[in-house]
Design an enzyme around this catalytic site. Structure first.
Site, PDB file in Angstrom:
ATOM      1  N   CYS A 155       0.909  -1.049   0.103  1.00  0.00           N
ATOM      2  CA  CYS A 155       0.002   0.010   0.053  1.00  0.00           C
ATOM      3  C   CYS A 155       0.900   1.308   0.244  1.00  0.00           C
ATOM      4  O   CYS A 155       1.335   1.667  -1.052  1.00  0.00           O
ATOM      5  CB  CYS A 155      -1.002  -0.014   1.163  1.00  0.00           C
ATOM      6  SG  CYS A 155      -2.200   1.184   0.981  1.00  0.00           S
ATOM      7  N   ARG A 187     -12.846   6.155  -2.038  1.00  0.00           N
ATOM      8  CA  ARG A 187     -12.094   5.254  -1.088  1.00  0.00           C
ATOM      9  C   ARG A 187     -12.554   3.854  -1.521  1.00  0.00           C
ATOM     10  O   ARG A 187     -13.568   3.282  -1.656  1.00  0.00           O
ATOM     11  CB  ARG A 187     -12.568   5.388   0.594  1.00  0.00           C
ATOM     12  CG  ARG A 187     -11.224   4.549   1.152  1.00  0.00           C
ATOM     13  CD  ARG A 187     -11.049   5.537   2.520  1.00  0.00           C
ATOM     14  NE  ARG A 187      -9.582   5.075   2.859  1.00  0.00           N
ATOM     15  CZ  ARG A 187      -8.524   5.785   2.650  1.00  0.00           C
ATOM     16  NH1 ARG A 187      -8.550   6.946   2.049  1.00  0.00           N
ATOM     17  NH2 ARG A 187      -7.508   5.456   2.983  1.00  0.00           N
ATOM     18  N   HIS A 213      -3.427  -5.365   2.252  1.00  0.00           N
ATOM     19  CA  HIS A 213      -3.263  -5.689   3.867  1.00  0.00           C
ATOM     20  C   HIS A 213      -3.711  -7.005   4.166  1.00  0.00           C
ATOM     21  O   HIS A 213      -4.035  -7.914   3.384  1.00  0.00           O
ATOM     22  CB  HIS A 213      -3.792  -4.485   4.473  1.00  0.00           C
ATOM     23  CG  HIS A 213      -3.301  -3.170   4.378  1.00  0.00           C
ATOM     24  ND1 HIS A 213      -1.971  -2.666   4.538  1.00  0.00           N
ATOM     25  CD2 HIS A 213      -3.996  -2.216   3.424  1.00  0.00           C
ATOM     26  CE1 HIS A 213      -2.113  -1.487   4.368  1.00  0.00           C
ATOM     27  NE2 HIS A 213      -3.132  -1.032   3.513  1.00  0.00           N
TER      28      HIS A 213
END
Length: 242
Positions: free
Chosen positions: A94, A128, A192
């Site tokens: 990320c 997002r 993640h």
């Protein structure tokens, strides 16, 4: 036999348990009788990349990346770029993925120049991209499950190929159906979760790459991955049913 691993900015870039990737690699080496030495290098500390066999960079928020920029510039950037070009295996997650690129431009036009170790760039958006997701790893012929949470949209440049194609979720930018970046021995992704414990094929691929670079081609002793595989398959089933 041992691997020397550098964990860059562990106290700042550790969203969603990204440190678990270090723990996973260390245990998978130790279970095979291979030593694992982990050094943590943070703000104000010198990065001597040639001391290491593998480099890990976790994820962080935009604010944390901005805090790191003054420290990252100059010597650390040159060390990172040299290590990448020399073929050092690098796992970047990320924010760490974005920091290896050319720049991050916020949605309102402010540009932060990063290391340029990879020919990728990231542009912020108001959208997002968040949730569990799944993508292919074309190199290994497998599916990867993870968790993404980013507003930056990353686009690959010349000489950089994706890890694979998005099967569920957004991936690099939510537009071209691609996820991650592969260049030389860099493995960069938005995943993640943490990534490696529930994707043991990816973990062993990265470790094997590092060991082969140091000691020559070899086969890794098989491990009992029944728990890891069960976690992977459970999430794969959930995402496939959406």
């Amino acid at each position: 036999m041992e691997l020397n691993i550098c964990h860059l900015y562990p106290d700042i870039l550790n969203l969603y348990g990204d440190r678990g990737n270090i723990l996973c690699m260390k245990k998978r080496l130790e279970w095979r009788g291979i030593g694992a030495n982990v050094d943590e290098v943070s703000v104000g500390q010198r990065l001597e990349a040639k001391k290491y066999d593998l480099l890990f960079i976790g994820g962080g928020q935009d604010f944390e990346q901005e805090v790191l920029l003054p420290d990252l510039r100059g010597e650390k950037t040159e060390e990172l770029k040299a290590a990448v070009e020399d073929g050092m295996p690098v796992l970047a997650i990320c924010g760490g993925y974005q920091m290896l690129g050319q720049y991050y431009k916020t949605w309102d036009g402010v540009q932060c120049d990063f290391t340029g170790a990879l020919d990728v760039c990231t542009v912020g958006s108001k959208q997002r991209m968040i949730g569990n997701y799944m993508f292919t790893c074309d190199e290994l012929g497998c599916e990867v499950v993870g968790f993404e949470n980013h507003s930056g949209k990353t686009y690959l440049g010349d000489g950089v190929r994706p890890i694979g194609k998005v099967l569920a979720g957004y991936g690099n930018n939510g537009e071209d159906g691609l996820e991650g970046a592969r260049y030389k021995n860099v493995f960069a992704t938005y995943s993640h979760g943490s990534l490696l414990p529930k994707n043991p094929q990816i973990a062993d691929f990265i470790l094997k790459t590092a060991l082969a670079r140091k000691y020559g081609a070899m086969e890794l002793k098989p491990l009992d991955d029944s728990l890891e595989t069960a976690a992977h398959d459970y999430m794969k089933k959930r995402l496939s049913e959406k």
